[in-house]
Design a protein around this motif. Structure first.
Motif, mmCIF file in Angstrom:
data_model
loop_
_atom_site.group_PDB
_atom_site.id
_atom_site.type_symbol
_atom_site.label_atom_id
_atom_site.label_comp_id
_atom_site.label_asym_id
_atom_site.label_seq_id
_atom_site.Cartn_x
_atom_site.Cartn_y
_atom_site.Cartn_z
ATOM 1 N N LEU A 1 0.892 -1.273 0.061
ATOM 2 C CA LEU A 1 -0.113 -0.083 -0.041
ATOM 3 C C LEU A 1 0.983 1.435 -0.069
ATOM 4 C CD1 LEU A 1 -2.909 1.185 0.384
ATOM 5 C CD2 LEU A 1 -2.736 1.095 2.640
ATOM 6 N N VAL A 2 2.082 1.308 0.912
ATOM 7 C CA VAL A 2 2.766 2.251 0.915
ATOM 8 C C VAL A 2 3.463 2.619 -0.511
ATOM 9 C CG1 VAL A 2 4.980 3.251 1.939
ATOM 10 C CG2 VAL A 2 3.270 2.194 3.630
ATOM 11 N N ARG A 3 4.032 1.363 -0.954
ATOM 12 C CA ARG A 3 4.640 1.516 -2.329
ATOM 13 C C ARG A 3 3.838 2.085 -3.470
ATOM 14 N NH1 ARG A 3 4.832 -1.389 -7.107
ATOM 15 N NH2 ARG A 3 6.674 -1.541 -8.140
ATOM 16 N N GLY A 4 2.417 1.407 -3.470
ATOM 17 C CA GLY A 4 1.728 1.970 -4.473
ATOM 18 C C GLY A 4 1.360 3.476 -4.514
ATOM 19 N N SER A 5 1.034 3.980 -3.255
ATOM 20 C CA SER A 5 0.826 5.225 -2.903
ATOM 21 C C SER A 5 1.896 6.245 -3.301
ATOM 22 C CB SER A 5 0.194 5.602 -1.390
ATOM 23 O OG SER A 5 -0.376 6.774 -1.062
ATOM 24 N N MET A 6 3.057 5.793 -2.940
ATOM 25 C CA MET A 6 4.366 6.714 -3.115
ATOM 26 C C MET A 6 4.550 6.900 -4.540
ATOM 27 S SD MET A 6 7.181 6.126 -0.402
ATOM 28 C CE MET A 6 7.972 7.469 -1.235
ATOM 29 N N ILE A 7 4.327 5.918 -5.451
ATOM 30 C CA ILE A 7 4.510 5.624 -6.835
ATOM 31 C C ILE A 7 3.740 6.664 -7.475
ATOM 32 C CG2 ILE A 7 4.321 4.358 -8.987
ATOM 33 C CD1 ILE A 7 5.615 1.989 -7.489
ATOM 34 N N ASP A 8 2.334 6.610 -7.175
ATOM 35 C CA ASP A 8 1.218 7.560 -7.641
ATOM 36 C C ASP A 8 1.695 8.981 -7.612
ATOM 37 O OD1 ASP A 8 -0.234 5.253 -8.501
ATOM 38 O OD2 ASP A 8 -1.595 5.216 -6.852
ATOM 39 N N ASN A 9 2.125 9.250 -6.207
ATOM 40 C CA ASN A 9 2.381 10.672 -5.898
ATOM 41 C C ASN A 9 3.720 11.071 -6.642
ATOM 42 O OD1 ASN A 9 0.596 11.948 -3.625
ATOM 43 N ND2 ASN A 9 0.953 9.762 -2.971
ATOM 44 N N THR B 1 -2.520 5.165 3.943
ATOM 45 C CA THR B 1 -1.749 3.924 4.841
ATOM 46 C C THR B 1 -2.231 4.102 6.311
ATOM 47 O OG1 THR B 1 0.181 4.142 3.470
ATOM 48 C CG2 THR B 1 0.504 3.297 5.333
ATOM 49 N N ALA B 2 -2.391 5.542 6.695
ATOM 50 C CA ALA B 2 -3.040 5.786 8.130
ATOM 51 C C ALA B 2 -4.361 5.165 8.197
ATOM 52 C CB ALA B 2 -2.877 7.324 8.338
ATOM 53 N N THR B 3 -5.157 5.302 7.315
ATOM 54 C CA THR B 3 -6.449 4.689 7.111
ATOM 55 C C THR B 3 -6.303 3.090 7.275
ATOM 56 O OG1 THR B 3 -7.401 6.552 5.922
ATOM 57 C CG2 THR B 3 -8.743 4.446 6.046
ATOM 58 N N PHE B 4 -5.581 2.462 6.568
ATOM 59 C CA PHE B 4 -5.550 1.028 6.708
ATOM 60 C C PHE B 4 -4.822 0.576 8.184
ATOM 61 C CE2 PHE B 4 -2.772 -2.731 6.363
ATOM 62 C CZ PHE B 4 -3.569 -3.643 5.747
ATOM 63 N N LEU B 5 -4.108 1.401 8.611
ATOM 64 C CA LEU B 5 -3.312 0.776 9.998
ATOM 65 C C LEU B 5 -4.447 1.240 11.141
ATOM 66 C CD1 LEU B 5 0.206 2.402 9.373
ATOM 67 C CD2 LEU B 5 -0.386 -0.135 9.576
ATOM 68 N N ALA B 6 -5.102 2.043 10.818
ATOM 69 C CA ALA B 6 -6.259 2.297 11.875
ATOM 70 C C ALA B 6 -7.304 1.168 12.119
ATOM 71 C CB ALA B 6 -7.196 3.576 11.767
ATOM 72 N N THR B 7 -7.484 0.562 10.818
ATOM 73 C CA THR B 7 -8.558 -0.348 10.674
ATOM 74 C C THR B 7 -7.861 -1.721 11.211
ATOM 75 O OG1 THR B 7 -9.557 0.717 9.024
ATOM 76 C CG2 THR B 7 -9.966 -1.635 9.135
ATOM 77 N N THR C 1 -13.666 1.137 15.945
ATOM 78 C CA THR C 1 -12.473 1.494 14.982
ATOM 79 C C THR C 1 -12.653 2.037 13.642
ATOM 80 O OG1 THR C 1 -10.953 -0.202 16.177
ATOM 81 C CG2 THR C 1 -9.950 0.961 14.184
ATOM 82 N N SER C 2 -13.787 1.067 13.073
ATOM 83 C CA SER C 2 -14.177 1.587 11.435
ATOM 84 C C SER C 2 -14.745 2.792 11.631
ATOM 85 C CB SER C 2 -14.917 0.098 11.012
ATOM 86 O OG SER C 2 -14.273 -0.851 11.139
ATOM 87 N N LEU C 3 -15.565 2.748 12.801
ATOM 88 C CA LEU C 3 -16.349 4.033 12.687
ATOM 89 C C LEU C 3 -15.882 5.029 12.677
ATOM 90 C CD1 LEU C 3 -19.504 5.290 12.720
ATOM 91 C CD2 LEU C 3 -19.242 4.917 15.393
ATOM 92 N N VAL C 4 -14.678 5.261 13.974
ATOM 93 C CA VAL C 4 -13.867 6.414 13.832
ATOM 94 C C VAL C 4 -12.989 6.871 12.506
ATOM 95 C CG1 VAL C 4 -11.656 7.182 15.043
ATOM 96 C CG2 VAL C 4 -13.539 6.026 16.184
ATOM 97 N N VAL C 5 -12.529 5.735 11.944
ATOM 98 C CA VAL C 5 -11.941 5.688 10.453
ATOM 99 C C VAL C 5 -12.831 6.460 9.704
ATOM 100 C CG1 VAL C 5 -10.819 4.729 8.470
ATOM 101 C CG2 VAL C 5 -10.364 4.053 10.852
ATOM 102 N N ASP C 6 -14.139 5.984 9.516
ATOM 103 C CA ASP C 6 -15.166 6.722 8.450
ATOM 104 C C ASP C 6 -15.509 8.129 8.962
ATOM 105 O OD1 ASP C 6 -15.092 4.525 7.255
ATOM 106 O OD2 ASP C 6 -17.058 3.742 7.859
ATOM 107 N N ALA C 7 -15.441 8.284 10.244
ATOM 108 C CA ALA C 7 -15.530 9.676 10.703
ATOM 109 C C ALA C 7 -14.402 10.579 10.288
ATOM 110 C CB ALA C 7 -15.816 9.957 12.330
#
Length: 310
Positions: free
Chosen positions: A195-203, A235-241, A292-298
């Protein structure tokens, strides 16, 4: 106002999921073969009057929907019930949560550090032997069953090398938690790193990066300040979940490493046919994951206006 409605809509959806999942768990657990009441006496034979009294006390002589309705009503008052020995499920969980939370947070930290490091290196070295090698290693680790990984880690690092203890929490944190936490972290390392790799390549290929480079900004500043900051959002979203998964996914590891946490308690409850305890622990884990999922969605709705308008 729209943000409040979005959160309220998510909460209503999670409430339906909670009722549905807890009912399935309740139905499954209480439909399993075996008589927990008779198992309490071991090899001795309980008088029928005692069996009838216990069944009446715990509504085991009532239809399943009556039992579940009563359980749900108690749950709304914060009562997880009591097991067949009269011990409160909530009290038993309270003594076990510190171990499980410590294990999950340690595993989460290891997963965060290693995942970020591997993902960043893979993105900056994309298409090279290093990138492909890290991909193979992380995917291979995630494909190994967690119990195989745990037992192998015990044999190699605990028995042969004698670096870390193989069971218990006698040595405290972090020594007693490092090996089981590492096993849990390695199991989800591929997801974080890719996930980190793909996001960094896109950016790295985004217009704002080309603009920053055209202005003469140094590559280390472009990557460290701009690319990394934007890449860490998904990445932060995934790690929170993932933290919710780690709290509920330690059942096997706590059993292998003999850690007195919630997972080990759940394992013992299943083995002893303690249906009320199994349902209570499962319910608590479900609540943690849904919150945890509710906090991430919020947070998503707060940070991204497009989600609030969806």
């Amino acid at each position: 106002m729209r943000l409040f409605l979005t959160i309220l809509q998510r909460f209503a959806g999670f409430a339906l999921v909670f009722v549905g999942v807890t009912f399935i768990i309740y139905l499954t657990v209480f439909s399993l073969p075996g008589d927990a009441v008779r198992a309490l006496a071991g090899d001795r034979q309980l008088p029928q009057s005692v069996i009838d009294a216990i069944n009446a006390r715990y509504l085991l002589d009532q239809p399943l929907w009556v039992q579940y309705t009563n359980y749900l009503g108690n749950l709304l008052r914060g009562d997880l019930g009591v097991d067949l020995t009269g011990r409160s499920v909530a009290d038993q969980l309270a003594t076990r949560w510190p171990v499980t939370i410590t294990l999950a947070l340690t595993a989460w930290t290891i997963q965060l550090v290693l995942g970020l490091a591997i993902g960043i290196v893979s993105a900056l070295k994309r298409g090279t032997v290093i990138d492909r090698g890290l991909l193979v290693v992380t995917i291979a680790l995630s494909c190994i069953p967690v119990f195989v990984l745990g037992i192998t880690a015990q044999i190699v690092f605990g028995v042969r090398l004698d670096w870390l203890p193989v069971a218990g929490i006698r040595d405290g944190w972090p020594v007693s938690y490092l090996l089981p936490a590492l096993v849990i972290a390695l199991f989800g390392l591929a997801s974080v790193s890719r996930l980190v790799r793909g996001s960094m390549i896109d950016n790295l290929e985004a217009d704002y990066v080309r603009t920053a480079r055209a202005k003469g900004i140094g590559e280390s500043r472009v990557v460290g300040l701009h690319v990394m900051r934007n890449s860490l959002i998904p990445t932060a979203t995934f790690l929170a979940t993932d933290l919710g998964f780690l709290l509920g996914g330690a059942v096997v590891i706590e059993g292998i490493f003999n850690l007195p946490g919630v997972g080990n308690l759940l394992f013992s409850a299943i083995r002893n046919h303690e249906a009320t305890l199994v349902v209570g622990i499962s319910t608590a884990l479900i609540v943690i994951f849904l919150l945890t999922s509710l906090v991430v969605d919020a947070l998503h709705a707060l940070l991204d206006p497009r989600i609030r308008r969806a």
